[in-house]
Each structure stands twice: as C-alpha cells, then as structure tokens.
Design a protein around this motif. Structure first.
Motif, PDB file in Angstrom:
ATOM      1  N   SER A  16      40.110  49.585  42.978  1.00 36.79           N
ATOM      2  CA  SER A  16      39.744  48.296  43.562  1.00 36.79           C
ATOM      3  C   SER A  16      38.475  47.802  42.883  1.00 36.79           C
ATOM      4  O   SER A  16      37.736  48.579  42.280  1.00 36.79           O
ATOM      5  CB  SER A  16      39.533  48.420  45.073  1.00 36.79           C
ATOM      6  OG  SER A  16      38.428  49.258  45.338  1.00 36.79           O
ATOM      7  N   GLY A  17      38.239  46.505  42.984  1.00 43.87           N
ATOM      8  CA  GLY A  17      37.025  45.955  42.397  1.00 43.87           C
ATOM      9  C   GLY A  17      37.087  44.445  42.262  1.00 43.87           C
ATOM     10  O   GLY A  17      37.990  43.798  42.797  1.00 43.87           O
ATOM     11  N   HIS A  18      36.114  43.926  41.559  1.00 47.32           N
ATOM     12  CA  HIS A  18      36.005  42.486  41.298  1.00 47.32           C
ATOM     13  C   HIS A  18      35.880  42.287  39.798  1.00 47.32           C
ATOM     14  O   HIS A  18      35.165  43.026  39.120  1.00 47.32           O
ATOM     15  CB  HIS A  18      34.767  41.911  41.997  1.00 47.32           C
ATOM     16  CG  HIS A  18      34.492  40.496  41.610  1.00 47.32           C
ATOM     17  ND1 HIS A  18      33.539  40.158  40.665  1.00 47.32           N
ATOM     18  CD2 HIS A  18      35.051  39.326  42.013  1.00 47.32           C
ATOM     19  CE1 HIS A  18      33.527  38.849  40.519  1.00 47.32           C
ATOM     20  NE2 HIS A  18      34.433  38.320  41.325  1.00 47.32           N
ATOM     21  N   LEU A  19      36.573  41.300  39.281  1.00 44.87           N
ATOM     22  CA  LEU A  19      36.466  40.916  37.875  1.00 44.87           C
ATOM     23  C   LEU A  19      36.056  39.454  37.807  1.00 44.87           C
ATOM     24  O   LEU A  19      36.695  38.602  38.438  1.00 44.87           O
ATOM     25  CB  LEU A  19      37.807  41.084  37.150  1.00 44.87           C
ATOM     26  CG  LEU A  19      38.266  42.498  36.868  1.00 44.87           C
ATOM     27  CD1 LEU A  19      39.725  42.508  36.417  1.00 44.87           C
ATOM     28  CD2 LEU A  19      37.386  43.121  35.798  1.00 44.87           C
ATOM     29  N   PRO A  20      35.009  39.134  37.060  1.00 42.00           N
ATOM     30  CA  PRO A  20      34.643  37.727  36.879  1.00 42.00           C
ATOM     31  C   PRO A  20      35.607  37.069  35.896  1.00 42.00           C
ATOM     32  O   PRO A  20      36.267  37.764  35.115  1.00 42.00           O
ATOM     33  CB  PRO A  20      33.233  37.804  36.287  1.00 42.00           C
ATOM     34  CG  PRO A  20      33.213  39.111  35.558  1.00 42.00           C
ATOM     35  CD  PRO A  20      34.102  40.032  36.365  1.00 42.00           C
ATOM     36  N   PRO A  21      35.695  35.756  35.911  1.00 42.95           N
ATOM     37  CA  PRO A  21      36.579  35.089  34.941  1.00 42.95           C
ATOM     38  C   PRO A  21      36.002  35.190  33.531  1.00 42.95           C
ATOM     39  O   PRO A  21      34.799  35.414  33.354  1.00 42.95           O
ATOM     40  CB  PRO A  21      36.589  33.635  35.424  1.00 42.95           C
ATOM     41  CG  PRO A  21      35.290  33.471  36.122  1.00 42.95           C
ATOM     42  CD  PRO A  21      34.991  34.805  36.762  1.00 42.95           C
TER      43      PRO A  21
END
Length: 88
Positions: A16-21
């Motif tokens: 899981s995580g967050h990716l910036p554009p």
C-alpha cells in the motif's frame, strides 16, 4: 483511489502507499482518469505488482493530459513503460 492532481493511493494485502503524479505540462485533463484505469488494468493483467500497475496508470494519465485528445495517440505500452523508467 485516484486523487486527480494529487496522485493515487493504492492498497492490497501485499502493499500500500501513495504515488504522486508524474510532472508534465497540462493541456486538457479530459480522459486522464480513463487512461489511468486502462493502463493500471493493463499492468495488473500483465502480472505487474499493484505499485507498478499504478505507475503505469499515472504514466498513461500524464500522456493523456499533454494533448487535447481525450484518448492520446501516444498511449501505447512501450511509451508508458518509458515514462515510468525515466521518472522513477
């Protein structure tokens, strides 16, 4: 979960995580969500991890927002992989 210009959150039992554009010039955002979805699904169907599939999705969205077309003529697997490689 896509967040527009804030990137994407991803979650599975393994990761899981967050990716910036990806940073790019914005011409028109029409079709960006659809491009993200189709490229992410392409990655999943080709046995990429969810992390990698989301990166492909973000690459597809970046390609799409660079043009006035809602379906970019540049939206091809080799181009999305190239973007992921160059910006990772």
């Amino acid at each position: 979960m896509t967040l527009g210009d804030q990137g994407v959150y991803y979650f599975s039992s393994e990761e899981s995580g967050h990716l910036p554009p990806f940073t790019t010039d914005v011409v028109d955002v029409t079709g960006a969500g659809e491009a993200f979805s189709s490229c992410a699904i392409y990655g999943i169907l080709n046995e990429e991890s969810l992390f990698s599939a989301c990166k492909l999705g973000l690459a597809g969205a970046a390609l799409t927002i660079q043009t006035e077309e809602s379906i970019s003529s540049f939206l091809k697997p080799e181009k999305t992989h190239e973007i992921v490689k160059n910006f990772s």
